[in-house]
Design an enzyme around this catalytic site. Sequence first.
Site, mmCIF file in Angstrom:
data_model
loop_
_atom_site.group_PDB
_atom_site.id
_atom_site.type_symbol
_atom_site.label_atom_id
_atom_site.label_comp_id
_atom_site.label_asym_id
_atom_site.label_seq_id
_atom_site.Cartn_x
_atom_site.Cartn_y
_atom_site.Cartn_z
ATOM 1 C CG HIS A 153 4.507 1.060 74.703
ATOM 2 N ND1 HIS A 153 4.184 0.817 75.880
ATOM 3 C CD2 HIS A 153 5.873 0.483 74.593
ATOM 4 C CE1 HIS A 153 4.866 0.582 76.812
ATOM 5 N NE2 HIS A 153 6.039 0.040 75.945
ATOM 6 C CG ASP B 258 0.823 1.417 77.168
ATOM 7 O OD1 ASP B 258 0.688 1.134 75.983
ATOM 8 O OD2 ASP B 258 2.009 1.700 77.665
ATOM 9 C CG ASN C 149 11.223 -5.643 83.361
ATOM 10 O OD1 ASN C 149 12.392 -5.325 83.456
ATOM 11 N ND2 ASN C 149 10.756 -7.040 83.622
ATOM 12 C CB SER C 150 7.075 -2.271 78.510
ATOM 13 O OG SER C 150 7.759 -1.264 79.081
ATOM 14 C CB ALA D 197 6.143 3.726 82.243
ATOM 15 C CB ALA E 189 15.141 5.315 83.286
ATOM 16 N N GLY F 78 -19.621 11.971 83.044
ATOM 17 C CA GLY F 78 -20.072 13.179 82.975
ATOM 18 C C GLY F 78 -20.069 14.030 84.179
#
Length: 409
Positions: free
Chosen positions: A68, A98, A171-172, A189, A192, A228
């Site tokens: 992101h 991510d 911090n991500s 994440a 917050a 599966g």
Amino acid sequence: MLDRTTAGVVNVATFARVRTYDNPLMRDPFFRRFFRYPPLPQERRRAQSAGSGVVVDAKAGYIVTNHHLVDGAHEIHVTLSDGRGFPATLVGVDAPVDLAVLRIDADDLTELTLADSQMLRVGDFVVAIGNPFGLQQTVTSGIVSALGRSGLGIEGYENFIQTDASINPGNSGGALVDLNGRLVGINTAIVAPSGGNVGIGFAIPSDMVSAVMGELIEHGVVRRGRIGMTVAALNPKLAELHGLAAREGLVVTEVVPGSAADSAGIRPGDILARVDGRAMDRPADYGQQEAITMVGDELEMEIVRDRRKKRLAVSIERNWSVAGGRIHERLEGTVLMDVFHEDEPVGIYVSSIDRDSPAWQTGFRAGDTILAINNVTTRHIGELARRIGGVQRAVVRLRRDDRFGDLRF
């Protein structure tokens, strides 16, 4: 420990070009059409966002960060802890987890060693390193608050490490390390409600990071395979029936026809105890296994059936094919395969069909691609089996010869 590790955490800045108009009226398409203004040259400005990243290969210059942070970026710039700055190349991304891998051309880099996140326990001390709010490097400490956090709706595959170490915006993409300085997770994440840290932060486990990173570096994309099957937590009654303790395995609730699990002989009602030697105690354990299962992998699964343990070899292949009659009687006569775009399933392809079969009489033809059932996007055979299996009526959205149409089932 910090003297050895902080140099391995970097600042990641991204820049994107944004189209703008000076006059707000000029942005209104109705105003422009009414007064017949010609299209104006659009100016561009640069929008900047900042986060963190972790050097995982000093020799090759590979850096892991969050997807992101770099999504939509036209330029990426990395600043090391010693102040040196470098343009970065995007190697590849994996949006469902991510994660993204960058590469810089730099000497004297410091890399962090990846730990085995399966060895983490609640209460272990951890340290978060990153660049919150665009500040220079910051270090905070805490403990592992919980493991296997999922169902948060943050990412497609969730098996987060939860920590109370202060993690804030910026911090991500930074590092979560143990007291030996080994990387146990990538911070991704926070919860917050007030916009700041409240002691609930999440990190992607290093085992997941390692698997995804390897795929991106080697192939540029994540060639994720599908096992599966669907699993659920083992309740006390089922556990007693199989001679197991509570939470000692997962019950298999569904096996997709034609899947790797189906080919290996796994059946609904089996208890999945271990995968490659790792205990499957929570649905999140299986979720992580799905996230790190790649095309070409060979998995050894230990199941319990009729109170007896069995070991099965599961071969993960990209393309499944299944006789449509195993999914629904009106698909009898077809052979179905998944359709992929950029290594993600996007529909189900009718590779062949028997003339005058139930599927032919229903209206299916070879070359059709099934895209949706009852207006719900259906990307692969597993979703098709869940949405159409056992139903009496359905509307099937098809693509045939580059045209779209509906088939009433």
